[in-house]
Design an enzyme around this catalytic site. Structure first.
Site, mmCIF file in Angstrom:
data_model
loop_
_atom_site.group_PDB
_atom_site.id
_atom_site.type_symbol
_atom_site.label_atom_id
_atom_site.label_comp_id
_atom_site.label_asym_id
_atom_site.label_seq_id
_atom_site.Cartn_x
_atom_site.Cartn_y
_atom_site.Cartn_z
ATOM 1 C CB THR A 133 -1.252 0.257 1.093
ATOM 2 O OG1 THR A 133 0.061 0.158 2.245
ATOM 3 C CG2 THR A 133 -1.943 -0.906 0.880
ATOM 4 N N GLY A 181 9.470 -6.434 9.231
ATOM 5 C CA GLY A 181 8.702 -6.856 9.953
ATOM 6 C C GLY A 181 8.162 -8.212 10.284
ATOM 7 C CG ASP A 182 5.670 -8.539 7.900
ATOM 8 O OD1 ASP A 182 4.904 -8.321 8.235
ATOM 9 O OD2 ASP A 182 5.799 -7.700 6.416
ATOM 10 C CB ALA A 234 16.989 2.824 3.327
ATOM 11 C CD GLN A 269 10.994 2.808 21.669
ATOM 12 O OE1 GLN A 269 11.363 2.734 21.331
ATOM 13 N NE2 GLN A 269 10.772 3.629 22.550
ATOM 14 C CG PHE A 270 3.291 2.801 18.673
ATOM 15 C CD1 PHE A 270 3.082 3.602 19.325
ATOM 16 C CD2 PHE A 270 3.036 2.071 17.697
ATOM 17 C CE1 PHE A 270 2.416 4.097 18.534
ATOM 18 C CE2 PHE A 270 1.559 3.163 17.593
ATOM 19 C CZ PHE A 270 1.092 3.521 18.950
ATOM 20 C CD GLU A 271 3.977 -3.306 15.976
ATOM 21 O OE1 GLU A 271 4.141 -2.644 14.801
ATOM 22 O OE2 GLU A 271 4.799 -3.716 16.682
ATOM 23 C CB THR A 331 11.390 -6.747 16.283
ATOM 24 O OG1 THR A 331 10.110 -5.843 15.931
ATOM 25 C CG2 THR A 331 10.820 -7.647 16.340
ATOM 26 C CB SER A 332 13.079 -1.965 16.222
ATOM 27 O OG SER A 332 11.931 -1.727 16.171
#
EC number: 2.7.1.35
Length: 309
Positions: A58, A233-234, A227, A158-160, A193-194
């Site tokens: 998308t 993530g997947d 970049a 982090q946000f999640e 993961t980040s």
């Protein structure tokens, strides 16, 4: 004429049989296109269900395609059930865009666990990034109250992790506490993961081997690559599933291998765009998955995990 056996059931591998419910694009590598091939390279039988089928991701100016609804997902599961094909060792889920579809996935998890009580559910709770939600707000509640308790392993960013725990992560200690909060809610393995702290990018992982015990926690400092990439993530969650199953008691080793693959793949992607004469900082980049097969199978570990005491 008798129906021949499904060999992945009759002669199970030492890895497993994965049901992956994620998005699909005709062109490019996101969702199932990022997850299925790496898991197959690592020796897993993977059955994908495409939650959406789009022409491309998308982030392009336009896209076309179809969205699977909850009833259509049920139809697929009923077809598998009618033929005794519902035995899976793992379920993997990624981006889900509606509460109704997420509720249906929860029903699927419970049904699969009735067939295999030892089913491992690996969930990437894709909700947003960098302070911005890109799913409806009501999905956060469903993830927190219904999904997290069912998950075996959770891989938020982090946000999640902040949305799931209500805790602001401003330090490594906050990241470790967020993992502990998530353990208390359900999953035995959590990998944030980040996390960016003071301009430094890191991963924090946590494995609670038994309820009530102190979790084993670690961090990996990650090299920032200048970049933006789609599908990472997947891919990361698929790699964590693959390697953590091979090393069930060593989540830190699994994370080292997953991070090493991802770093090598991103460097290759960046280099290839530069060779093609394209400015890699101008837009999101499609990852070079097929060209990175050896890095998936046999990653060279350059970034080591550091255990917390």
């Amino acid at each position: 004429m008798t129906t021949p056996p499904v060999l992945s059931l009759a002669l199970p591998s030492d890895t497993g049989r994965v049901l992956s419910i994620q998005s699909h694009t005709v062109q490019g590598y996101v969702g199932n296109k990022s997850a299925v091939f790496p898991l197959q390279l690592l020796g897993y039988d993977v059955d994908p269900i495409n939650s959406v089928q789009f022409s491309n991701h998308t982030g392009y100016p336009t896209f076309k395609g179809q969205v699977l609804n909850g009833q259509q997902l049920c139809d697929l599961i009923e077809g598998l059930e009618a033929n005794d094909l519902l035995f899976y060792t793992h379920v993997l889920t990624g981006y889900i865009g509606s509460v109704s579809f997420l509720d249906t996935i929860l029903e699927v998890i419970n049904k699969l666990r009735s067939v295999n009580p030892n089913l491992t559910y690996v969930c990437d709770p894709v909700m947003g990034d960098e302070g911005k939600l890109y799913v409806p707000e009501e999905l956060v509640h469903v993830y927190r109250e219904k999904v997290v308790p069912l998950a075996s392993m959770l891989t938020p960013n982090q946000f999640e992790a902040e949305k799931l725990t209500g805790l602001r992560i401003n330090s490594e200690e906050d990241g470790r506490e967020a993992c502990a909060i998530l353990h208390a809610a359900g999953p035995s393995k959590v990998v944030i993961t980040s996390i960016t702290i003071g301009g430094i990018l890191l991963l924090i992982g946590s494995h609670q081997k038994e309820k009530g015990l102190k979790p084993e926690q670690f961090k990996i400092l990650i090299h920032k690559i200048p970049a933006y990439f789609t599908g990472t993530g997947d891919l990361m969650t698929a790699l964590l599933l693959g390697w953590s199953n091979k090393y069930p008691d060593n989540l830190d080793k699994a994370a080292e291998l997953a991070v090493s693959t991802l770093q090598a793949l991103l460097r290759r992607t960046l280099d290839d765009y530069k060779r093609a004469g394209y400015d890699p900082t101008s837009s999101s980049l499609e990852i070079r998955l097929i060209q990175s097969q050896e890095d998936i199978r046999n990653p060279k570990v350059e970034l080591k995990a550091e255990r917390y005491s």
